[in-house]
Design an enzyme around this catalytic site. Sequence first.
Site, PDB file in Angstrom:
ATOM      1  N   GLU A   1      -5.763  -8.531   0.723  1.00 23.52           N
ATOM      2  CA  GLU A   1      -6.413  -8.253   2.011  1.00 23.52           C
ATOM      3  C   GLU A   1      -7.882  -7.976   1.779  1.00 23.52           C
ATOM      4  O   GLU A   1      -8.245  -7.249   0.854  1.00 23.52           O
ATOM      5  CB  GLU A   1      -5.837  -6.995   2.683  1.00 23.52           C
ATOM      6  CG  GLU A   1      -4.485  -7.151   3.281  1.00 23.52           C
ATOM      7  CD  GLU A   1      -3.991  -5.871   3.978  1.00 23.52           C
ATOM      8  OE1 GLU A   1      -4.819  -5.037   4.400  1.00 23.52           O
ATOM      9  OE2 GLU A   1      -2.767  -5.730   4.074  1.00 23.52           O
TER      10      GLU A   1
ATOM     11  N   GLU B   1       0.792  -1.234   0.000  1.00 25.36           N
ATOM     12  CA  GLU B   1       0.000   0.000   0.000  1.00 25.36           C
ATOM     13  C   GLU B   1       0.826   1.288   0.000  1.00 25.36           C
ATOM     14  O   GLU B   1       0.830   2.048   0.977  1.00 25.36           O
ATOM     15  CB  GLU B   1      -0.943   0.024   1.198  1.00 25.36           C
ATOM     16  CG  GLU B   1      -1.979  -1.066   1.170  1.00 25.36           C
ATOM     17  CD  GLU B   1      -3.088  -0.853   2.199  1.00 25.36           C
ATOM     18  OE1 GLU B   1      -2.955   0.030   3.052  1.00 25.36           O
ATOM     19  OE2 GLU B   1      -4.084  -1.573   2.132  1.00 25.36           O
TER      20      GLU B   1
END
Length: 473
Positions: free
Chosen positions: A377, A194
């Site tokens: 995720e 991320e």
Amino acid sequence: MQRRKLLTAPATLSIASALPVIPAKQAGMESLQFGPNFNFGISTSAYQIEGAVHEGGRAPSIWDVFCHEPHHITDGDTADVACDHYHRMPEDIDLIAGAGIKNYRFSICWSRLFPTDDRTPNATGFGFYDLLIDRLLAKNIAPWMCLYHWDLPQRLQERGGWRNRDTSARLAEFSDQVSRHFGDRVSHWMVLNEAAVHSRFGHGVGVHAPGLTGMASWASALHHLNLGQGLTIQALRANGVKGRIGTVACVEPIWPSTDKPEDVAAAQRLDAMWNGAVLDPLLAGHYPELVAEYFEPFCQPGDLEQTHQPIDLLGVNYYSRLHIQADPSVPLDANFGPDHAPVKYTALGWPIEPDGLPEILMRITNTYNRQEIFISENGFATVQDGRPVNGLRDAGRIAYLQQHLSFLKKAIDQGANVSGYFVWTLLDDFEWDGGLKWRFGLVDVDYETQKRTPKDSYHWYAQLIKLNTAVTA
Ligand code: GCO
């Protein structure tokens, strides 16, 4: 990640505990068949579970420093102990094996492996990850290693951290050494986790470590992360690692809160910043026009050839859409705005929007030449003080996972090339600025005793995997 840091929570939350209760034993699993080559997995990260921050020769990371400064973390929590995974790793891997999970994404702590400088490996740190990987392999679980999940060594921060162009080369050098050591055993390499969140929250708005603010700080950090990623992919390929190579991005559909032109324009700018400025340099070799000017001071000739590297697969972290409105008081004039009713929320106030998953997967598929993707995720948090009253009966989490898996199937049916799905996360853990209060785990952790207790969702996930294996075996 605190996605709503910049706005107040919606006045009335229809929280997910109000979702229909789906008995764990039924839960509509028959429709969730993904075929023989699909990888079910689970994700964690080093800083969020390991603890033992002063042990085994480990040196501080930016998160150690940030947590110990006042007012950054809910209730003043730290990750000094977290889930004490450093000492309980065998038990935790047994929990993964116990659910029949065959793929484990974890990250490694840079300042455990190279505490003093970039060239001197710490044998104790390497020894810890050797044991971890060997135990995974012994249990027939594939090791998916993430090289950088936000915990930069503090010694590099003191030289400017991600605002310093040299940190890109340091990441590649670190990854080169790590891959020479583990290259024969890791099945999948994930370079970054991320970059959008790490650059914006850590270097743009300052709610994550290292707590920096400003557009220049954000853009330099993101460009150097993108560059470091490109150099790392090249280093891994040059070392001939056995595993497949990719990276992990949170990619979210960004909707304007209303159809007013200023809100639509704000959503487009935020989309360029959040999604485009991470995916385009890697997969297309440019920055999105709407934000390109911010990168100009840092992007040197040839950089975009370095960032633009073929990857084997892209990890997509998906939680919800972002709903955006114009707001001149914040950078880019784009802030979180009201969501589109009717939307349900998790206890963190994050909208539950499983239909956003096919939306974003089809966009990636159509924009980037049917790039292979896995969901790295997806998960659901409760917020909890003290011991759970009913925390083990987590029907809301099961419903959330099931809904996202059904929409994932729709995306695959529409043509998205998705090869896996990883739940966030194994254990209740240290959730960054949310501290220890946010509980995302399939397994409850009693932080007083470190006792682990599987929740209903753990058994549900085990059952889902078993069903998929049984049908496909
Ligand atoms: C992130 C990180 C995880 C988080 C998870 C829940 O997305 O912020 O990859 O470390 O803990 O997403 O917030």
